[in-house]
Design a protein around this motif. Sequence first.
Motif: not given
Length: 276
Positions: A114, A116, A211, A213, A229, A234-237, A276
């Motif tokens: 990703l 990260w 981020a 996860y 969110e 900034r990042h999500q998974a 995703r």
Amino acid sequence: MTDTYAVFGDPIAHSKSPYIHRQFAEQTGQDLAYTRQQVPSAQFEQAADAFFAGGGKGLNITAPLKLDAYGYAARLTVRARRAGAVNTLARQPDGTLLGDNTDGIGMINDMHNLGWKIADQRVLILGAGGAVRGVLQPLLEQAPASVSIANRTLHKAEQLAKGFVDLGTIEPLGYESLSGRQFDLVINGTSASLSGDLPPLPDDLLAPGAACYDMMYSAEPTVFLQWAEQHGARHQADGLGMLVGQAAESFYLWRQVRPEVIPVITSLRRSLGAKR
């Protein structure tokens, strides 16, 4: 002769492992068959004996059998010992069975895919169960700036932290202690968000550019990722990439061939009906 592999679990009908390993085999030109078997814990040893006596080469193990597999293996990798659980059994050339745990490296490799950063990041892990224990060694090996574990029961987080003191400092916390703290990477290691539950997290928990996860995955964003969110991550998974990543590590252990994970993640994500 076609080599045989399987995944044991209870329940097992939902398992995506047969699909994943068939994709890996097609990619790499490996001649293998992979099935799934529902095996209650009380029958694990009998089922495993029968599988390997019949020429089986390797097993994946899912809940609730990872402790059974840990006790069954003749030898254990360092990361399996650290995890206290086995998700992969591999028949060795001398006929003995090696037990490994590929969950943690599956998560780390997914984060790398990703893009990260883990090194020098302030990491918070939510939960102190077996899933978290399984990822701590690979996570600490990435040299984060700090690692904290928050759990509803502080004592459980403290016990978990003690088991890894030689690899690095882990700070155990109760959720009430998170107020006023900020983290660059937050990992949800609880299964609660799948049922709509979320730990009590302060609104200012995420540092700028953070981020998030979730080790679980679902067709729609989990409650934890919805929270991420809403709070500016900034990042999500979710954990779909971890699922494929741990399978890839098992596949490599069995076949000494490293498959490509991105096409399989993409295909699974499409089948789940979400991006995703």
